[in-house]
Design a protein around this motif. Structure first.
Motif, PDB file in Angstrom:
ATOM      1  N   GLU A 187      -3.577   2.813  -1.955  1.00 11.77           N
ATOM      2  CA  GLU A 187      -4.255   2.414  -0.727  1.00 11.77           C
ATOM      3  C   GLU A 187      -4.533   0.917  -0.728  1.00 11.77           C
ATOM      4  N   ALA A 235       0.817  -1.206   0.000  1.00 15.94           N
ATOM      5  CA  ALA A 235       0.000   0.000   0.000  1.00 15.94           C
ATOM      6  C   ALA A 235       0.850   1.255   0.000  1.00 15.94           C
ATOM      7  N   HIS A 257     -15.434   2.494   7.643  1.00 12.50           N
ATOM      8  CA  HIS A 257     -14.855   2.377   6.301  1.00 12.50           C
ATOM      9  C   HIS A 257     -15.426   1.104   5.713  1.00 12.50           C
ATOM     10  N   TRP A 279     -13.129  -2.344   5.610  1.00 17.28           N
ATOM     11  CA  TRP A 279     -11.689  -2.179   5.414  1.00 17.28           C
ATOM     12  C   TRP A 279     -11.077  -1.483   6.617  1.00 17.28           C
ATOM     13  N   ARG A 333      -0.157  10.423  -4.380  1.00 14.55           N
ATOM     14  CA  ARG A 333      -0.457   9.686  -3.159  1.00 14.55           C
ATOM     15  C   ARG A 333       0.048   8.245  -3.255  1.00 14.55           C
ATOM     16  N   SER A 334       0.271   7.648  -2.100  1.00 12.54           N
ATOM     17  CA  SER A 334       0.602   6.220  -2.076  1.00 12.54           C
ATOM     18  C   SER A 334      -0.648   5.412  -2.387  1.00 12.54           C
ATOM     19  N   SER A 358      -4.430   1.454  -6.124  1.00 12.81           N
ATOM     20  CA  SER A 358      -4.851   0.707  -4.939  1.00 12.81           C
ATOM     21  C   SER A 358      -4.418  -0.741  -5.062  1.00 12.81           C
ATOM     22  N   TYR A 365      -6.765  -2.194   0.373  1.00 14.02           N
ATOM     23  CA  TYR A 365      -8.115  -2.601   0.773  1.00 14.02           C
ATOM     24  C   TYR A 365      -8.090  -4.103   1.048  1.00 14.02           C
TER      25      TYR A 365
END
Length: 243
Positions: free
Chosen positions: A192, A74, A228, A211, A189-190, A107, A194
């Motif tokens: 993400e 991630a 989430h 999540w 952004r890095s 992601s 899930y």
């Protein structure tokens, strides 16, 4: 790699710009319809598929240790073999030719333990390279360039089958002011992670997918307002995220 996974896969969210009803610029994505049999029967999804052994080349960096792979996936870029698979699968399924360096990590999805086929899947964003979409007969039966909001509305009306990773990805693109801006935002952004956990109702039906960040993630009895999750009990689905 997290436990009990069958391997890795890659998915590419291809974006292009179009004109909205009022002449505004809006983003469209390419969705492919699966046939009514086999994996994801009848669903609409982005191009992609499983990473093959041939996608890895001598000299590629060693994969991360199992204990750290899910967390680091991630934070850093997807493995090179996954990126090659993304390019290869997109071409095999659509005839569109992408360059590996044009893929932007978005992601990484890990299916719930109950899933029959658990492939850790990296999602990438890429700009439409141009050219005609040519479907691979047998793998898909139709394609459409569609605004994310329109796809979600069709799903809410029961007219389009989507799976949670596709739904959440489309939800995140609603309101994007252009494909270049959406890709630039993802690049800033890095990616993400899930790692999905299913929440079941008393009747055994799936109520939601959770999540990290949800108060009940990993502990259904936990209390707290943090959410989430994607509510799946009825249409329209509802994505809830709050600290």
């Amino acid at each position: 790699m997290p436990e009990n996974l069958a391997g890795d896969a890659a998915t590419v969210v291809i974006l292009r710009d179009s004109s909205g009803p009022a002449g505004e610029t809006r983003v469209e994505v390419l969705l492919l319809e699966r046939p009514g049999r086999g994996s994801f029967a009848g669903a609409w999804a982005f191009p992609g598929g499983r990473v093959d052994p041939e996608d890895a080349l001598p000299g590629d960096p060693e994969p991360l240790a199992d204990d750290d792979a899910a967390e680091d996936a991630a934070l850093g870029p997807a493995p090179l073999a996954v990126r090659r698979a993304a390019v290869r699968e997109t071409f095999e399924e659509t005839g569109l030719e992408l360059e590996g360096d044009a893929l932007v990590d978005l992601s990484c999805w890990v299916p719930p333990q109950e899933a029959k086929k658990r492939l850790r899947t990296w999602f990438f964003l890429a700009a439409d390279p141009g050219g005609e979409v040519v479907l691979n007969v047998g793998e898909h039966v139709a394609f459409v360039w569609i605004a994310p909001s329109v796809a979600l509305a069709r799903h809410a009306a029961g007219e389009m089958t989507l799976f949670p990773p596709t739904w959440v990805t489309l939800h995140g693109l609603v309101g994007a002011e252009g494909s270049a801006l959406a890709i630039a935002d993802a690049a800033s952004r890095s990616p993400e992670l899930y790692e999905s956990v299913q929440l079941f109702a008393e009747d055994g039906q799936i109520e939601a997918v959770l999540w990290a960040g949800d108060a009940q993630y990993g502990n259904e009895a936990a209390l707290g307002p943090a959410r989430h999750r994607l509510h799946l009990r009825s249409l329209p689905w509802e994505y809830e995220r709050r600290g």
